[in-house]
Enzyme design. Structure first.
Site, PDB file in Angstrom:
ATOM      1  N   LYS A 123       4.627   0.699   9.508  1.00  0.00           N
ATOM      2  CA  LYS A 123       4.639   1.955   8.757  1.00  0.00           C
ATOM      3  C   LYS A 123       4.005   3.083   9.550  1.00  0.00           C
ATOM      4  CE  LYS A 123       3.136   0.179   4.822  1.00  0.00           C
ATOM      5  NZ  LYS A 123       2.497   0.095   3.511  1.00  0.00           N
ATOM      6  N   ARG A 170       5.574 -12.650   9.982  1.00  0.00           N
ATOM      7  CA  ARG A 170       6.232 -11.405   9.619  1.00  0.00           C
ATOM      8  C   ARG A 170       7.574 -11.296  10.338  1.00  0.00           C
ATOM      9  NH1 ARG A 170       2.855  -7.152   9.715  1.00  0.00           N
ATOM     10  NH2 ARG A 170       4.406  -5.622  10.266  1.00  0.00           N
ATOM     11  N   GLU A 187       0.885  -1.166   0.000  1.00  0.00           N
ATOM     12  CA  GLU A 187       0.000   0.000   0.000  1.00  0.00           C
ATOM     13  C   GLU A 187       0.923   1.216   0.000  1.00  0.00           C
ATOM     14  OE1 GLU A 187      -2.425  -1.776   3.640  1.00  0.00           O
ATOM     15  OE2 GLU A 187      -3.346   0.084   2.911  1.00  0.00           O
TER      16      GLU A 187
HETATM   17  P1  ATP Z   1       2.937  -2.230   8.192  1.00  0.00           P
HETATM   18  O1  ATP Z   1       2.437  -3.291   9.119  1.00  0.00           O
HETATM   19  O2  ATP Z   1       4.341  -1.846   8.389  1.00  0.00           O
HETATM   20  O3  ATP Z   1       2.045  -1.041   8.104  1.00  0.00           O
HETATM   21  P2  ATP Z   1       1.695  -3.357   5.951  1.00  0.00           P
HETATM   22  O4  ATP Z   1       1.469  -4.802   6.060  1.00  0.00           O
HETATM   23  O5  ATP Z   1       0.522  -2.524   6.191  1.00  0.00           O
HETATM   24  O6  ATP Z   1       2.949  -2.941   6.784  1.00  0.00           O
HETATM   25  P3  ATP Z   1       1.812  -3.342   3.121  1.00  0.00           P
HETATM   26  O7  ATP Z   1       2.227  -2.252   2.221  1.00  0.00           O
HETATM   27  O8  ATP Z   1       0.401  -3.768   3.129  1.00  0.00           O
HETATM   28  O9  ATP Z   1       2.280  -2.942   4.567  1.00  0.00           O
HETATM   29  O10 ATP Z   1       2.741  -4.597   2.910  1.00  0.00           O
HETATM   30  C1  ATP Z   1       3.083  -5.139   1.674  1.00  0.00           C
HETATM   31  C2  ATP Z   1       3.473  -6.571   1.892  1.00  0.00           C
HETATM   32  O11 ATP Z   1       4.556  -6.667   2.798  1.00  0.00           O
HETATM   33  C3  ATP Z   1       2.335  -7.373   2.475  1.00  0.00           C
HETATM   34  O12 ATP Z   1       2.228  -8.576   1.760  1.00  0.00           O
HETATM   35  C4  ATP Z   1       2.750  -7.613   3.890  1.00  0.00           C
HETATM   36  O13 ATP Z   1       2.243  -8.818   4.362  1.00  0.00           O
HETATM   37  C5  ATP Z   1       4.271  -7.614   3.794  1.00  0.00           C
HETATM   38  N1  ATP Z   1       4.876  -7.226   5.065  1.00  0.00           N
HETATM   39  C6  ATP Z   1       4.625  -6.112   5.778  1.00  0.00           C
HETATM   40  N2  ATP Z   1       5.319  -6.104   6.930  1.00  0.00           N
HETATM   41  C7  ATP Z   1       6.049  -7.243   6.944  1.00  0.00           C
HETATM   42  C8  ATP Z   1       6.981  -7.819   7.863  1.00  0.00           C
HETATM   43  N3  ATP Z   1       7.298  -7.217   9.017  1.00  0.00           N
HETATM   44  N4  ATP Z   1       7.531  -9.015   7.546  1.00  0.00           N
HETATM   45  C9  ATP Z   1       7.221  -9.616   6.390  1.00  0.00           C
HETATM   46  N5  ATP Z   1       6.368  -9.135   5.486  1.00  0.00           N
HETATM   47  C10 ATP Z   1       5.771  -7.961   5.742  1.00  0.00           C
HETATM   48 MG    MG Z   2      -1.141  -3.905   5.017  1.00  0.00          MG
END
Ligand code: ATP
Ligand code: MG
Length: 557
Positions: free
Chosen positions: A272, A262, A35
């Site tokens: 984020k 994760r 995102e």
């Molecule tokens: P955050 O939790 O930091 O806000 P998010 O999951 O909202 O991250 P996205 O942009 O939706 O951020 O993530 C893109 C991809 O990265 C998704 O498939 C998510 O599952 C993966 N991802 C995010 N954080 C991690 C992490 N700590 N370890 C592994 N994969 C991750």
């Molecule tokens: Mg997300």
């Protein structure tokens, strides 16, 4: 990524091998679906390395970069640009396969219409608070919305009016009609479209209704023929919902969702939302502050893509939530930097040393390897002269037991140079050291012992007056004081001493021409890299990327 070890197998790779063996798919299409509401962090790198790594396994396999840009309020072009830069930097090449969910809004809208016509979606007038009340709790089932049984015609008409901007934000929404008594709250008639009069960074004001992430994401995967939708464990509970959308909408393929744990790393935060707060409230200098766990932060600090990929290989992929020691990542960084960094000497906190048994104009030419394992790079000339500088850490007025470096009346070896003896310490009225007066032993050149054969234990780095140039050096420490700062009051745990700026350290004048991101090992001190933002031509600023040894874990013990 070609000269790196073939990635180890993991449970996801095993599932994929099975699917290929059974003929379920001929090859794979995986994706990284961010995102664009912030900069990427090291956690995202795990997902990137995993999804891109899989595309390297099989002939014909593809890796997509897709922006899941369904939320116009939190998204910005700056984030889109930074994400592309970071993914490319990590070595994950998406080729021509760059996509945006916002490009699929027509298709997603058609899916919504399809659901309405099938009696599987309805326009709901409950406000946010009422919706929450009707939803129930983990223990109690929800209640059907009073608008749940609107006719297909009414729903089509109202949804059309939503699209045409005839209602206010929050006045109406479109919900899937699934099951208000499901034990999985995600299945309790989730909202799939809401009204937002915001401009979208890519498609402007074309729409005033936006599909919810949970609706957009599985449909986008299916439309792109993603074979394996790999995501983190928090989406496990969403899988039944995603499968419901896939089963009930006119999609061209059926992706298989696989969840993994994760990445969490100690002494930092990988969220984020929290990282955004650090930036907007000025606790750090920006998303690319070298203390940040963002890709842009660690890049600026001097981490290499290879070291991050190696780290991801070492920690592997599992279904169990764990927290990884930062020292594991640093060890991968050190391994790579040890190979690629040019050697030089620098003095962070200089003490002036006068070599009394040298003439004022006298100089002696010495040299040191530019890289010990790469003799082809040649040697760096260094000049030994009457005035040199050593680090204040390498001198003690009252040496403690176990301290083998310089002190009054003691001797020490200058790396690649001579043994010197401290004859006199000049201090000011407050006892601060002004300079040391030393003698050098001319017979000790090239590592030789003094005449009587005695051993000189300590070796220290140094820079001579003739070679020295001033440079700013920045030393970084952990951004948080505690191992797990992931609470709501994370700001209280910020390490206020995580940045030390040394404005006038002495480096060898040879390296003043260094370019942004060039890597150096300042012998005995650590690995450093040229800051791309603060440096200017001929005036590099050096970031300490990582120490030479893992002093942190040791001191913790
Ligand atoms: P955050 O939790 O930091 O806000 P998010 O999951 O909202 O991250 P996205 O942009 O939706 O951020 O993530 C893109 C991809 O990265 C998704 O498939 C998510 O599952 C993966 N991802 C995010 N954080 C991690 C992490 N700590 N370890 C592994 N994969 C991750
Ligand atoms: Mg997300």
């Amino acid at each position: 990524m070609s000269n790196e070890a073939r990635p180890a197998s993991n449970f996801i790779r095993n599932i994929i091998s099975e699917d290929l063996k059974n003929g379920k798919h001929k090859t794979t299409i995986t994706r990284f679906p961010p995102e664009p509401n912030g900069y990427l962090h090291i956690g995202h790198a795990k997902s990137i390395c995993l999804n891109h790594g899989i595309s390297l396994d099989n002939p014909g396999a593809k890796f997509h970069l897709r922006f899941d840009d369904t939320n116009p309020e939190k998204e910005e072009v700056e984030y889109i640009d930074s994400i592309k830069e970071d993914v490319a930097w990590l070595g994950a090449d998406w080729g021509d396969d760059l996509y945006h969910s916002s490009d699929y809004f027509d298709f997603i809208y058609d899916c919504a219409i399809h659901l309405i016509k099938d009696g599987k979606a309805f326009v709901c007038d409950l406000n946010a608070e009422e919706t929450r009340e009707y939803r129930g709790t983990l223990k109690a089932p929800g209640k059907d919305s009073p608008y749940r049984n609107r006719s297909v015609e009414d729903n089509i008409d109202l949804f059309e009016k939503m699209k045409n901007g005839e209602f206010k934000e929050g006045e109406k929404c479109l919900r899937a009609k699934i099951d208000m008594s499901s034990s999985n709250i995600n299945m309790r008639d989730p909202v799939i479209y809401r009204i937002r009069f915001s401009s979208h960074p890519r498609i402007g004001e074309k729409w005033c209704i936006y599909p919810i992430y949970d609706f957009t994401h599985p449909l986008s995967d299916a439309l792109e023929h993603i074979t394996h939708s790999i995501c983190t464990l928090e989406f496990e509970d969403h899988r039944p919902l995603y499968n419901w959308f896939i089963e009930n909408c006119p999609v061209p393929s059926t992706p298989r969702q696989i969840e993994f744990a994760r990445l969490n790393i100690d002494y930092t935060i990988l969220s984020k939302r929290k990282l955004l707060q650090l930036v907007t409230e000025n606790h750090v200098e920006g998303w690319d502050d070298p203390r940040m766990p963002t890709i842009s932060g660690v890049r600026r600090r001097g981490y290499t893509p290879k070291s991050i990929r190696t780290f991801m290989e070492r920690i592997g992929v599992t279904k169990k939530d764990t927290c990884i020691d930062m020292s594991n990542l640093e060890s991968c960084v050190r391994d790579d930097l040890n190979e690629i960094s040019l050697r030089s000497m620098a003095v962070l906190k200089p003490i002036k040393v006068i070599i009394e048994n040298m003439e004022a104009e006298e100089t002696i030419d010495l040299d040191c390897p530019i890289h010990p394992q790469k003799p082809e790079l040649g040697r760096r000339s260094i000049v030994f002269s009457k005035t040199i500088y050593i680090d204040s850490d390498d001198f003690m007025l009252n040496p403690e037991p176990g301290f083998h470096r310089l002190g009054p009346g003691r001797e020490v070896r200058l790396r690649y140079g001579f043994v010197i003896q401290c004859k006199n310490v000049v201090t000011d009225d407050n006892g601060n050291i002004i300079e040391l007066h030393c003698h050098y032993l001319s017979e000790t050149r090239g590592g030789k012992r003094p005449e009587d054969g005695r051993k000189v234990k300590g070796i220290i780095h140094w820079v001579s007056e003739d070679d020295k140039a001033s440079a700013e050096i920045r030393i970084y420490d952990r951004l948080f004081k505690i191992e797990n700062p992931n609470s709501d009051n994370f700001l209280e745990h910020i390490n206020k001493d995580s940045l030390e700026i040394i404005e006038t350290a002495f480096v060898h004048k040879d390296i003043l021409g260094a370019k942004a991101f060039d890597h150096f090992q300042f012998e005995r001190i650590g690995f450093f890299s040229v800051d791309p933002i603060l440096s200017s031509d001929g005036a590099p600023v050096f970031n300490r990327t990582v120490t030479l040894r893992d002093a942190w874990t040791k001191s913790k013990k």
